[in-house]
Design an enzyme around this catalytic site. Structure first.
Site, PDB file in Angstrom:
ATOM      1  N   HIS A 172       0.838  -1.207   0.000  1.00  0.00           N
ATOM      2  CA  HIS A 172       0.000   0.000   0.000  1.00  0.00           C
ATOM      3  C   HIS A 172       0.869   1.252   0.000  1.00  0.00           C
ATOM      4  O   HIS A 172       2.016   1.211   0.428  1.00  0.00           O
ATOM      5  CB  HIS A 172      -0.887   0.039   1.263  1.00  0.00           C
ATOM      6  CG  HIS A 172      -1.751  -1.155   1.450  1.00  0.00           C
ATOM      7  ND1 HIS A 172      -1.274  -2.327   1.979  1.00  0.00           N
ATOM      8  CD2 HIS A 172      -3.062  -1.368   1.180  1.00  0.00           C
ATOM      9  CE1 HIS A 172      -2.258  -3.213   2.026  1.00  0.00           C
ATOM     10  NE2 HIS A 172      -3.352  -2.661   1.547  1.00  0.00           N
ATOM     11  N   TYR A 225       0.527   3.628   2.075  1.00  0.00           N
ATOM     12  CA  TYR A 225       0.871   4.013   3.455  1.00  0.00           C
ATOM     13  C   TYR A 225       2.110   3.295   3.978  1.00  0.00           C
ATOM     14  O   TYR A 225       2.667   3.671   5.003  1.00  0.00           O
ATOM     15  CB  TYR A 225      -0.322   3.805   4.416  1.00  0.00           C
ATOM     16  CG  TYR A 225      -0.791   2.371   4.565  1.00  0.00           C
ATOM     17  CD1 TYR A 225      -0.056   1.430   5.266  1.00  0.00           C
ATOM     18  CD2 TYR A 225      -1.998   1.968   4.003  1.00  0.00           C
ATOM     19  CE1 TYR A 225      -0.492   0.119   5.398  1.00  0.00           C
ATOM     20  CE2 TYR A 225      -2.446   0.673   4.132  1.00  0.00           C
ATOM     21  CZ  TYR A 225      -1.689  -0.253   4.820  1.00  0.00           C
ATOM     22  OH  TYR A 225      -2.123  -1.546   4.944  1.00  0.00           O
ATOM     23  N   SER A 277      -6.677   0.890  -0.890  1.00  0.00           N
ATOM     24  CA  SER A 277      -5.970   0.118  -1.928  1.00  0.00           C
ATOM     25  C   SER A 277      -6.738   0.158  -3.238  1.00  0.00           C
ATOM     26  O   SER A 277      -7.515   1.070  -3.501  1.00  0.00           O
ATOM     27  CB  SER A 277      -5.812  -1.331  -1.451  1.00  0.00           C
ATOM     28  OG  SER A 277      -7.082  -1.971  -1.396  1.00  0.00           O
TER      29      SER A 277
END
Ligand code: HPA
Length: 293
Positions: free
Chosen positions: A99, A101, A228
């Site tokens: 991801h 993040y 996502s």
């Protein structure tokens, strides 16, 4: 990235990097020539990796063995590609994804889709865990994505375009193939599985949303929210790969219930719908491939 020249190098180099990753996967596959090349791939999201165990005679390749592949660090993402048989069909299943993040760029998170495309995959099924915004949803619901809203602040196609992958300005008016959705809805009906359709908003995460953000997302038309999927879908459409995507509503979004959201709840709900999602995928995948022929 400092300059346009760096960006150009990165974008154009992606084709070569995807080819070398695909080459390593083909080498692993050559151990089991009966498998052949995968026609269809499925990305298994948070806590939804179990479907890969349904594949027979499989080759398992940890992402760490595939050059340039991003490695997931989140719990619930095994980080391996399982290629095996579902009946007559050869399926590539990705257990887990990276991801934004985790520190990856949008382009990097979608790189596995480039590689699947180089392997010859024409159909991509994406699963994810999402927070339910539509008040009609319940925890554990399965929802087909009919469209998305990209609020990640980035696009995997940012930077120079490589025409070998696709056009500069790809159309996104039917990002989630209508025929595939019809097939999935029919399959679900036959299996007695409740399957709804909704619009997915993608945020960068990793913090969950505030109640005010969820009210805003509802106002702009989102039914569920996650971190996502959207980069993968954009890259797939760029390459002409058709997409079906399914969210598992692992929790109701912030402010829609008393209490707090945590990743354990997300994984627990994923585990609870495990059998349902496995039987849906088992029935839908062959039907999607027949549709594409
Ligand atoms: N928000 C964002 N992403 C998520 C959620 C959520 O509530 N649940 C699972 N992924």
């Amino acid at each position: 990235m400092n300059s346009y020249a760096d960006a150009k190098h990165l974008a154009l180099d992606e084709f070569t990097r995807a080819e070398s990753a695909a080459l390593v996967i083909r080498m692993q596959l050559s151990q089991k020539p009966q498998l052949g090349a995968p026609e269809i791939a499925v990305v298994l999201g948070s806590g939804l990796g179990a479907f890969a165990e349904e594949l027979k005679d499989s080759v398992v390749i940890p992402y760490g063995d595939i050059p340039n592949f991003p490695r997931p660090t989140a719990i619930g993402h095994a980080g391996r590609m399982v290629i095996g048989k579902l009946g007559d069909l050869t399926v590539a299943a990705m257990q887990g994804r990276a991801h934004q993040y985790e520190g990856y760029s949008s382009r990097e998170t979608a790189f596995p889709v480039r590689v699947l495309g180089q392997l010859g995959v024409k159909t991509l099924v994406i699963t994810n865990a999402a927070g339910g915004i539509n008040p009609d949803y319940k925890k554990g619901a399965l929802v087909l994505l009919s469209d998305h809203i990209n609020l990640q602040g980035s696009n995997p196609l940012n930077g120079p375009n490589d025409d070998r992958f696709g056009v500069r300005f790809p159309d996104m008016s039917e990002a989630y193939c209508r025929n595939y959705r019809r097939i999935a809805l029919n399959a679900a009906r036959q299996l007695g599985i409740e399957l709804q359709e909704g619009i997915y908003a993608a945020l960068p995460g990793p913090s969950y949303e505030t109640p005010a953000e969820i009210r805003y997302l509802r106002t702009i038309g989102a039914d569920m929210v996650g971190m996502s999927t959207v980069p993968e879908v954009i890259v797939a459409r760029h390459m002409g790969i058709n997409v079906l995507a399914i969210s598992c509503v692992t929790n109701m979004a912030a402010g829609l219930f008393e209490g707090h959201i945590n990743h354990d709840e997300v994984l627990e709900t994923g585990a609870r719908v495990r059998d349902t999602i496995c039987s849906l995928l088992t029935s839908v995948l062959p039907a999607l491939v027949s549709e594409s022929k």
